[in-house]
Design an enzyme around this catalytic site. Sequence first.
Site, PDB file in Angstrom:
ATOM      1  N   GLN A   1      16.603 -43.871 -55.240  1.00 12.71           N
ATOM      2  CA  GLN A   1      16.742 -44.623 -56.493  1.00 12.71           C
ATOM      3  C   GLN A   1      15.718 -45.757 -56.579  1.00 12.71           C
ATOM      4  O   GLN A   1      15.312 -46.318 -55.546  1.00 12.71           O
ATOM      5  CB  GLN A   1      18.148 -45.250 -56.633  1.00 12.71           C
ATOM      6  CG  GLN A   1      19.225 -44.274 -57.081  1.00 12.71           C
ATOM      7  CD  GLN A   1      19.907 -43.567 -55.920  1.00 12.71           C
ATOM      8  OE1 GLN A   1      20.008 -44.114 -54.805  1.00 12.71           O
ATOM      9  NE2 GLN A   1      20.362 -42.351 -56.162  1.00 12.71           N
TER      10      GLN A   1
ATOM     11  N   ASN B   1      17.777 -43.027 -60.933  1.00 12.56           N
ATOM     12  CA  ASN B   1      17.695 -41.957 -59.945  1.00 12.56           C
ATOM     13  C   ASN B   1      16.268 -41.426 -59.851  1.00 12.56           C
ATOM     14  O   ASN B   1      15.451 -41.626 -60.751  1.00 12.56           O
ATOM     15  CB  ASN B   1      18.637 -40.811 -60.340  1.00 12.56           C
ATOM     16  CG  ASN B   1      20.096 -41.168 -60.139  1.00 12.56           C
ATOM     17  OD1 ASN B   1      20.481 -41.607 -59.063  1.00 12.56           O
ATOM     18  ND2 ASN B   1      20.897 -40.991 -61.184  1.00 12.56           N
TER      19      ASN B   1
ATOM     20  N   HIS C   1      32.271 -39.456 -60.237  1.00  7.57           N
ATOM     21  CA  HIS C   1      32.359 -38.839 -58.903  1.00  7.57           C
ATOM     22  C   HIS C   1      33.404 -37.728 -58.893  1.00  7.57           C
ATOM     23  O   HIS C   1      34.478 -37.883 -59.465  1.00  7.57           O
ATOM     24  CB  HIS C   1      32.746 -39.885 -57.865  1.00  7.57           C
ATOM     25  CG  HIS C   1      31.627 -40.838 -57.546  1.00  7.57           C
ATOM     26  ND1 HIS C   1      30.694 -40.585 -56.566  1.00  7.57           N
ATOM     27  CD2 HIS C   1      31.254 -42.008 -58.127  1.00  7.57           C
ATOM     28  CE1 HIS C   1      29.802 -41.573 -56.542  1.00  7.57           C
ATOM     29  NE2 HIS C   1      30.117 -42.437 -57.484  1.00  7.57           N
TER      30      HIS C   1
ATOM     31  N   ASN D   1      25.131 -48.841 -52.446  1.00 11.82           N
ATOM     32  CA  ASN D   1      24.173 -49.228 -51.403  1.00 11.82           C
ATOM     33  C   ASN D   1      23.067 -50.093 -52.008  1.00 11.82           C
ATOM     34  O   ASN D   1      22.588 -51.051 -51.389  1.00 11.82           O
ATOM     35  CB  ASN D   1      23.556 -47.977 -50.768  1.00 11.82           C
ATOM     36  CG  ASN D   1      24.552 -47.234 -49.900  1.00 11.82           C
ATOM     37  OD1 ASN D   1      25.298 -47.835 -49.147  1.00 11.82           O
ATOM     38  ND2 ASN D   1      24.566 -45.916 -50.016  1.00 11.82           N
TER      39      ASN D   1
ATOM     40  N   THR E   1      28.886 -45.791 -53.847  1.00  8.30           N
ATOM     41  CA  THR E   1      29.946 -45.515 -54.828  1.00  8.30           C
ATOM     42  C   THR E   1      30.677 -44.222 -54.446  1.00  8.30           C
ATOM     43  O   THR E   1      31.884 -44.093 -54.677  1.00  8.30           O
ATOM     44  CB  THR E   1      29.373 -45.374 -56.253  1.00  8.30           C
ATOM     45  OG1 THR E   1      28.278 -44.437 -56.239  1.00  8.30           O
ATOM     46  CG2 THR E   1      28.916 -46.718 -56.795  1.00  8.30           C
ATOM     47  N   GLY E   2      29.943 -43.308 -53.791  1.00  3.86           N
ATOM     48  CA  GLY E   2      30.585 -42.075 -53.326  1.00  3.86           C
ATOM     49  C   GLY E   2      31.602 -42.354 -52.233  1.00  3.86           C
ATOM     50  O   GLY E   2      32.690 -41.760 -52.191  1.00  3.86           O
TER      51      GLY E   2
ATOM     52  N   ASN F   1      30.151 -45.071 -62.273  1.00  4.80           N
ATOM     53  CA  ASN F   1      29.444 -43.788 -62.369  1.00  4.80           C
ATOM     54  C   ASN F   1      30.412 -42.679 -61.957  1.00  4.80           C
ATOM     55  O   ASN F   1      31.387 -42.909 -61.268  1.00  4.80           O
ATOM     56  CB  ASN F   1      28.182 -43.804 -61.499  1.00  4.80           C
ATOM     57  CG  ASN F   1      28.474 -44.095 -60.033  1.00  4.80           C
ATOM     58  OD1 ASN F   1      29.564 -44.532 -59.661  1.00  4.80           O
ATOM     59  ND2 ASN F   1      27.505 -43.820 -59.175  1.00  4.80           N
TER      60      ASN F   1
ATOM     61  N   CYS G   1      25.964 -42.775 -49.761  1.00  6.09           N
ATOM     62  CA  CYS G   1      26.209 -43.077 -51.176  1.00  6.09           C
ATOM     63  C   CYS G   1      27.361 -44.089 -51.219  1.00  6.09           C
ATOM     64  O   CYS G   1      28.486 -43.748 -50.830  1.00  6.09           O
ATOM     65  CB  CYS G   1      26.575 -41.812 -51.936  1.00  6.09           C
ATOM     66  SG  CYS G   1      26.939 -42.088 -53.690  1.00  6.09           S
TER      67      CYS G   1
ATOM     68  N   CYS H   1      25.366 -48.457 -58.400  1.00  6.32           N
ATOM     69  CA  CYS H   1      24.816 -47.985 -57.115  1.00  6.32           C
ATOM     70  C   CYS H   1      25.299 -48.954 -56.041  1.00  6.32           C
ATOM     71  O   CYS H   1      24.892 -50.127 -56.052  1.00  6.32           O
ATOM     72  CB  CYS H   1      23.281 -47.943 -57.168  1.00  6.32           C
ATOM     73  SG  CYS H   1      22.525 -47.404 -55.614  1.00  6.32           S
TER      74      CYS H   1
ATOM     75  N   GLU I   1      24.112 -36.317 -54.650  1.00  5.43           N
ATOM     76  CA  GLU I   1      24.097 -37.301 -55.729  1.00  5.43           C
ATOM     77  C   GLU I   1      23.512 -36.765 -57.038  1.00  5.43           C
ATOM     78  O   GLU I   1      22.505 -36.025 -57.013  1.00  5.43           O
ATOM     79  CB  GLU I   1      23.277 -38.542 -55.319  1.00  5.43           C
ATOM     80  CG  GLU I   1      23.983 -39.440 -54.342  1.00  5.43           C
ATOM     81  CD  GLU I   1      23.359 -40.816 -54.304  1.00  5.43           C
ATOM     82  OE1 GLU I   1      22.859 -41.268 -55.345  1.00  5.43           O
ATOM     83  OE2 GLU I   1      23.349 -41.430 -53.219  1.00  5.43           O
TER      84      GLU I   1
HETATM   85  N1  LIG Z   1      23.213 -41.017 -58.102  1.00  2.74           N
HETATM   86  C1  LIG Z   1      24.135 -42.036 -58.637  1.00  2.74           C
HETATM   87  C2  LIG Z   1      23.475 -43.432 -58.604  1.00  2.74           C
HETATM   88  C3  LIG Z   1      23.232 -43.939 -57.179  1.00  2.74           C
HETATM   89  C4  LIG Z   1      24.519 -44.127 -56.410  1.00  2.74           C
HETATM   90  C5  LIG Z   1      24.408 -44.241 -54.894  1.00  2.74           C
HETATM   91  N2  LIG Z   1      23.085 -44.247 -54.336  1.00  2.74           N
HETATM   92  C6  LIG Z   1      25.257 -45.387 -54.361  1.00  2.74           C
HETATM   93  O1  LIG Z   1      24.927 -45.981 -53.308  1.00  2.74           O
HETATM   94  O2  LIG Z   1      26.325 -45.668 -54.986  1.00  2.74           O
HETATM   95  C7  LIG Z   1      24.509 -41.671 -60.082  1.00  2.74           C
HETATM   96  O3  LIG Z   1      23.697 -41.041 -60.772  1.00  2.74           O
HETATM   97  O4  LIG Z   1      25.622 -42.081 -60.506  1.00  2.74           O
END
Ligand SMILES: N[C@H](CCC[C@H](N)C(=O)O)C(=O)O
Length: 276
Positions: free
Chosen positions: A46, A66, A161, A77, A221-222, A159, A219, A75, A210
């Site tokens: 990102q 992204n 998930h 991280n 948020t993941g 975002n 990730c 995001c 992602e």
């Molecule tokens: N690919 C994610 C954004 C980056 C999230 C990820 N790198 C993190 O650390 O939360 C999306 O399109 O929602």
Amino acid sequence: MLLKFTKMHGAGNDFVVVDLISQRCRLRSRDIRLLADRHFGVGCDQVLVVEPPGRPEVDFRYRIYNADGSEAEQCGNGARCFARFVRDKQLTSKRIIRVETAGGIIELRVRDKQQVEVDMGAPEFEPERIPLRAATRAASYTVALDGRELELGALSMGNPHAILRVEDVAQAAVDSLGPALERHPDFPQRVNVGFMEVVSEREIRLRVFERGAGETLACGTGACAAVVYGISRGWLQGVVTVHLPGGKLEIAWAGAGHPVVMTGPTAVVFEGSIRI
Ligand SMILES: N[C@H](CCC[C@H](N)C(=O)O)C(=O)O
């Protein structure tokens, strides 16, 4: 123009961070894709953009792009790396930093030079808030894919998930199921896809394919979404250690209506500049 950037990562999820407060520049989608390109550009999952605050109650605005050029709402991280970046660059001396993202306001708490804690806000479960094409909110959903029915959790951390529980992350079909679910029609804005192995009530292993970047080494948020889903299903409780391929994160959630709090590492790799 020559654009200065800092290359950073949070548990191996890597970023090109650009200060657009001190540098006046408008980044187009093709500039983002060039910055993120691991052959023709700098290379990252990102691109994080630091902007002045758009409202009095925040210190900065933080935009997330992204590698494919798409803008994301959140995001995790990246938020930790953002906190370290703005302090390292003397854009603030605060240790509690409030930041506006497209997914809402988050609070960053700098613990020591490497570790940052982030209040990621409360998860959203209503299908239209994820968004997910489903009639009603449920503990888990069944999604039809290639003639099979997959059970998964779905929620938003700002975002979108989707989370699948698997027996062994090392054997998970991330390369096939990841892209297929990322673009599944049930997720009108695409989706990040987590593959979660429950080790104990306080420990999981996780891999994430992602949205807009493919499988990453971590990730944030993941990790939040997986822990929230695991606690909601009664598989997890309290503060959970999330082991990702690139490192580990600590995620805490006290249940519905409460924020998710993530703590993890940050690293500066190098400084550079690129002609765009
Ligand atoms: N690919 C994610 C954004 C980056 C999230 C990820 N790198 C993190 O650390 O939360 C999306 O399109 O929602």
